[in-house]
Design an enzyme around this catalytic site. Structure first.
Site, mmCIF file in Angstrom:
data_model
loop_
_atom_site.group_PDB
_atom_site.id
_atom_site.type_symbol
_atom_site.label_atom_id
_atom_site.label_comp_id
_atom_site.label_asym_id
_atom_site.label_seq_id
_atom_site.Cartn_x
_atom_site.Cartn_y
_atom_site.Cartn_z
ATOM 1 N N LEU A 188 1.076 -0.724 -0.061
ATOM 2 C CA LEU A 188 -0.115 -0.390 -0.022
ATOM 3 C C LEU A 188 1.079 1.112 -0.331
ATOM 4 O O LEU A 188 1.590 1.161 0.724
ATOM 5 C CB LEU A 188 -1.014 0.263 1.147
ATOM 6 C CG LEU A 188 -1.747 -0.964 1.289
ATOM 7 C CD1 LEU A 188 -2.396 -1.189 2.613
ATOM 8 C CD2 LEU A 188 -2.753 -0.744 0.362
ATOM 9 N N HIS A 189 0.842 2.157 -0.945
ATOM 10 C CA HIS A 189 1.183 3.965 -0.447
ATOM 11 C C HIS A 189 0.873 4.690 -1.253
ATOM 12 O O HIS A 189 1.169 5.972 -0.753
ATOM 13 C CB HIS A 189 2.513 3.163 -1.904
ATOM 14 C CG HIS A 189 2.544 2.911 -3.332
ATOM 15 N ND1 HIS A 189 1.837 2.005 -4.156
ATOM 16 C CD2 HIS A 189 1.720 3.722 -4.751
ATOM 17 C CE1 HIS A 189 1.199 2.775 -5.461
ATOM 18 N NE2 HIS A 189 1.599 3.735 -5.317
#
Length: 358
Positions: free
Chosen positions: A205-206
């Protein structure tokens, strides 16, 4: 013919490698590589360049971080000097990062031809900076290399001259196909180093909408913690996300997951290939899991890669944690659709691009 390749972020590295390699078959072509330095983590950049067997950049503009406006402006200022000194016949840009649109704008003003690799992708969400970069780049580029048929349809709908559009397939898959054997060779040692069993899920996740919003990040970590009681979850975590977790007092929720440092391309590819499930908000991961036929749950409301949903193994769950849980439980029951590999995702997209150029 002198071709200048412009890359700025790690996803670009995977895309440029097959094109550089394919063009080496043509002795009449001279190639140079410009790294804008948009992703400026030297250690991670060096790992990717080494594993992808990329040459050292001829120029590194060293723009570093900043707001979208500052970063784009810095690339334009520094790249203009470079392109005027090198006098290329064609500049190739990749993907949808700020470096892509900045280099394209410079070339358009100077009358230098531009080719866009991975053209035509659309999420139809203009709150995403990448969508603006894609739209602008495709309007000013001279050659548009699309990875899938939906890209052609998007460009034609936007009034792009059909003569500019070339459906070539997905260059990311070229890199995957070439390096998957190496990734598999290193898998036993990697698995032992990370302490993984035979069953695990992989998390990445970013996006700011997921990791920079305290309430959303807390909800995601809580849901992942619940899922981790049924399937161990490995989370190679970006330093920025790790800081957000610390700042927001979410260390207890994150402790249910197996956190590790960011990994190189080969390591991450091996982890994807052997995972029972991937949970991500990355565009490239949607493509790679589709080729590997690994179930992917994408924590986004939309995707610029709909072929991964229509044909492949990807499912959009948005930011709805009930849908994320239901999707993961379906995978664990064996009820998730595995999908197929899209047309022309065969490891030869770089060769098709080179043939068009030469």
């Amino acid at each position: 013919m002198q071709i200048l390749h412009v890359v700025g972020a790690r996803p670009n590295f995977m895309k440029v490698a097959p094109v550089l390699r394919a063009l080496r078959a043509y002795p009449e072509v001279t190639q140079r590589l410009v790294h804008t330095g948009q992703h400026y983590d030297a250690a991670m950049s060096e790992v990717f360049f080494s594993q992808l067997e990329l040459p050292a950049p001829d120029v590194n503009l060293g723009v570093g971080s900043g707001s979208h406006a500052v970063q784009t402006a810095q690339v334009m200022l520094r790249f203009e000097e470079t392109v005027l000194a090198m006098h290329p016949d064609l500049v190739l840009v990749y993907g949808d990062v700020n470096s892509t649109v900045a280099a394209s704008l410079v070339c358009a003003k100077l009358g230098i031809r531009v080719g866009h690799v991975e053209a035509g992708l659309r999420s139809f969400d203009r709150t995403m900076p990448e969508e603006i970069n894609r739209l602008v780049t495709d309007q000013i580029a001279d050659l548009l290399f699309t990875p899938s048929a939906d890209g052609d349809r998007n460009l034609l709908r936007e009034g792009v001259d059909p003569a500019k559009i070339h459906l070539v397939g997905n260059v990311m898959i070229d890199t995957l196909v070439r390096l998957l054997p190496q990734a598999e060779a290193g898998w036993p040692a990697l698995r032992a180093r990370l302490g993984l069993g035979t069953r695990y899920g992989l998390v990445t996740l970013h996006r700011p909408s997921n990791v920079d919003e305290p309430v959303m990040l807390a909800q995601i970590l809580a849901t992942l913690g619940e899922l981790a009681s049924e399937l161990p979850l490995l989370f190679p975590i970006h330093p920025r996300t790790r800081r957000r977790i610390a700042e927001q007092g979410l260390a207890a929720q994150a402790a249910r997951l197996h956190l590790c440092e960011p990994l190189g391309y080969l390591e991450f590819l091996a982890l994807q290939a052997h995972a029972q499930l991937v949970i991500s908000d990355s565009g490239g991961v949607q493509e790679e899991t589709t080729y590997l036929r690994v179930p992917c749950l994408t924590v986004r409301a939309n995707t610029e890669r709909p072929v991964t949903v229509d044909v492949g193994s990807n499912q959009l769950v948005g930011q709805d944690m009930a849908r994320l849980r239901a999707g993961a439980e379906a995978v664990l029951r064996g009820a998730h659709r595995m999908g197929a590999i899209p047309p022309l995702w065969d490891g030869r997209a770089g060769e098709r691009i080179a043939a068009v150029l030469v």
